[in-house]
Structures are given as structure tokens and as C-alpha cells.
Design a protein around this motif. Structure first.
Motif, mmCIF file in Angstrom:
data_model
loop_
_atom_site.group_PDB
_atom_site.id
_atom_site.type_symbol
_atom_site.label_atom_id
_atom_site.label_comp_id
_atom_site.label_asym_id
_atom_site.label_seq_id
_atom_site.Cartn_x
_atom_site.Cartn_y
_atom_site.Cartn_z
ATOM 1 N N GLY A 4 42.551 -21.114 -25.458
ATOM 2 C CA GLY A 4 41.178 -21.133 -25.001
ATOM 3 C C GLY A 4 40.667 -22.541 -24.751
ATOM 4 O O GLY A 4 39.919 -22.786 -23.798
ATOM 5 N N SER A 5 41.080 -23.481 -25.596
ATOM 6 C CA SER A 5 40.690 -24.882 -25.389
ATOM 7 C C SER A 5 41.304 -25.418 -24.101
ATOM 8 O O SER A 5 40.653 -26.142 -23.335
ATOM 9 N N LYS A 6 42.551 -25.045 -23.851
ATOM 10 C CA LYS A 6 43.200 -25.457 -22.601
ATOM 11 C C LYS A 6 42.465 -24.855 -21.400
ATOM 12 O O LYS A 6 42.233 -25.538 -20.396
ATOM 13 N N GLY A 39 40.785 -32.872 -32.886
ATOM 14 C CA GLY A 39 41.090 -32.498 -34.263
ATOM 15 C C GLY A 39 42.282 -33.273 -34.800
ATOM 16 O O GLY A 39 43.204 -33.627 -34.064
ATOM 17 N N SER A 40 42.255 -33.531 -36.087
ATOM 18 C CA SER A 40 43.366 -34.237 -36.725
ATOM 19 C C SER A 40 44.625 -33.369 -36.720
ATOM 20 O O SER A 40 44.551 -32.165 -36.971
ATOM 21 N N PRO A 41 45.789 -33.983 -36.441
ATOM 22 C CA PRO A 41 47.037 -33.206 -36.471
ATOM 23 C C PRO A 41 47.537 -32.940 -37.892
ATOM 24 O O PRO A 41 48.512 -32.209 -38.074
ATOM 25 N N ILE A 76 33.761 -33.154 -27.513
ATOM 26 C CA ILE A 76 34.571 -32.556 -28.577
ATOM 27 C C ILE A 76 35.565 -31.576 -27.977
ATOM 28 O O ILE A 76 35.199 -30.696 -27.194
ATOM 29 N N ILE A 77 36.827 -31.730 -28.372
ATOM 30 C CA ILE A 77 37.894 -30.847 -27.910
ATOM 31 C C ILE A 77 38.425 -30.048 -29.102
ATOM 32 O O ILE A 77 38.782 -30.623 -30.133
ATOM 33 N N GLY A 78 38.479 -28.735 -28.948
ATOM 34 C CA GLY A 78 39.085 -27.899 -29.980
ATOM 35 C C GLY A 78 38.102 -26.989 -30.677
ATOM 36 O O GLY A 78 36.927 -27.328 -30.849
ATOM 37 N N GLY A 79 38.596 -25.823 -31.074
ATOM 38 C CA GLY A 79 37.774 -24.810 -31.721
ATOM 39 C C GLY A 79 37.407 -25.128 -33.151
ATOM 40 O O GLY A 79 37.841 -26.148 -33.714
ATOM 41 N N ASP A 115 46.070 -29.365 -30.024
ATOM 42 C CA ASP A 115 45.563 -29.407 -28.660
ATOM 43 C C ASP A 115 45.062 -30.781 -28.230
ATOM 44 O O ASP A 115 44.478 -30.923 -27.165
ATOM 45 N N GLY A 116 45.290 -31.811 -29.034
ATOM 46 C CA GLY A 116 44.809 -33.146 -28.698
ATOM 47 C C GLY A 116 45.347 -33.669 -27.382
ATOM 48 O O GLY A 116 44.662 -34.400 -26.663
#
Length: 199
Positions: free
Chosen positions: A152-154, A22-24, A77-80, A36-37
Motif C-alpha cells: 500500500g505504501s508503494k 521507518g527504522s529497519p 512521512i513514508i510508511g504505515g 519500505d524505506g
């Protein structure tokens, strides 16, 4: 199991996917920003065991993927759904979906809807590890590591990279597979270091 699970994303020792974080910066209808990148570094080290260093830059922001129309490729894909717009886009295709509420105040995700029981699994440290056919191109796949929150992503990334056998114990090559995990802090330092498989 791991070579079979990662098969679509690594071919002949070469990485055949884009890793999407996801974009910061504030973006999307919820004006959210990803935090969470950096978890992707652990995932990249894990994937590096199975492939050579790629010639091209392998990481993209969700906003760039959508702009460059790369949704039809193999994606990790990483992140909710609140911080990665691709997760939000494919949520309805996931075998375990995020329960998303949209209102005038913005976005919230209360938990994960279980496909097996129909019940909601709630908690800030709950995450999904899922592999599905890409709904925009059925010849490609999507691997998603995402959580109700950043925790949760972690937990999802720790689950795949550190507890691989556990989270893939029921994987036999299904075209659609998911595992719901909960992050745990077993050494009491305030940080997730282990996981429990919820479903």
C-alpha cells in the motif's frame, strides 16, 4: 496542482521538510521493522524536479525524529502505522484513518476507515496520500504516503509520482486532503505498476 500541493514542502526552490522513513530495526510498541524505506528514492527523484539539492541531509528515521523533537517541522512521512511511529502518532488526525488493532499478540491494521462512508476499505495494496496541517504546529504541514502493508505504501508513492493528475484531481488547496488508492499489477509481473483511486 502539484506545485500548490507541494507548496509547504518546497519554498523558493529549496526543500523545506524532513523525509521520514521507518527504522529497519525492531522498534516501537509493536517491535516492527520497516521494509519500505527504499521506496523513498522514487519520491526523492520526483521532488528533485522542483527544488535544488539540499545542503543538509533530508532523510531521517522515525526514531530519530522523535528523539530529536523535530515533529513540529514540515514532514513527508513514508510508511504505515505499524512501521513508522510518526504515522501511528498522527493517525487520528488523518482525514482517512488506518484501522489499528492492538492486542497482547501485537499490532495489526485491517484497512483504512473512509471518512465519507464510514466503511472500512481493506486490502494489502491499499494506501493513503494525505496532506494535513501538522497537529504539533499548525503553521507546518505533513504529507503522508502510507499503506495497510508495504504494498500500500508503494501504491501511494506510485500514485503521487506517476499518476499525479489523477490523485490530485480534486485538490483545490484544502488544508486537509486525502486520496485512497489501490496498487495494481497491470503487466502481470507480480509487482505494482499502476493505481486505481478508491476514494
Amino acid at each position: 496542482n502539484i506545485s500548490k500541493f507541494l507548496g509547504p514542502f518546497i519554498k523558493d526552490g529549496e526543500l523545506d521538510c524532513r523525509i521520514v522513513v521507518g527504522s529497519p530495526d525492531p522498534h516501537g510498541p509493536f517491535k516492527s521493522y520497516a521494509r519500505d524505506g527504499h521506496y523513498g528514492i522514487n519520491l526523492a527523484l520526483f521532488l528533485g524536479q522542483f527544488c535544488d539539492f539540499p545542503d543538509r541531509f533530508s532523510v531521517k528515521l522515525d526514531v530519530d525524529i522523535k528523539t530529536e523533537k523535530e515533529e513540529k517541522n514540515n514532514l513527508v512521512i513514508i510508511g504505515g502505522p505499524g512501521i513508522n511511529m510518526l504515522t501511528n502518532d498522527i493517525n487520528n488526525f488523518l482525514p482517512a484513518k488506518f484501522n489499528i488493532q492492538r492486542s497482547e499478540e501485537g499490532f495489526s491494521c485491517s484497512g483504512i476507515l473512509s471518512e465519507k462512508t464510514g466503511k472500512e476499505i481493506s486490502g494489502r495494496a491499499k494506501g493513503i496520500i494525505a496532506r494535513i496541517r501538522n497537529p504539533y504546529n499548525p503553521e507546518k504541514y505533513i504529507l503522508i504516503l502510507a499503506g495497510v502493508t508495504v504494498l500500500g505504501s508503494k501504491a501511494a508513492i506510485i500514485g503521487l509520482t506517476k499518476f499525479t493528475d489523477l490523485v490530485l484531481s480534486r485538490f483545490t488547496g484544502q488544508k486537509s486532503y486525502s486520496c485512497i488508492v489501490e496498487g495494481l499489477d497491470l503487466d502481470s509481473d507480480g509487482k505494482i505498476d499502476s493505481i486505481e483511486v478508491i476514494e
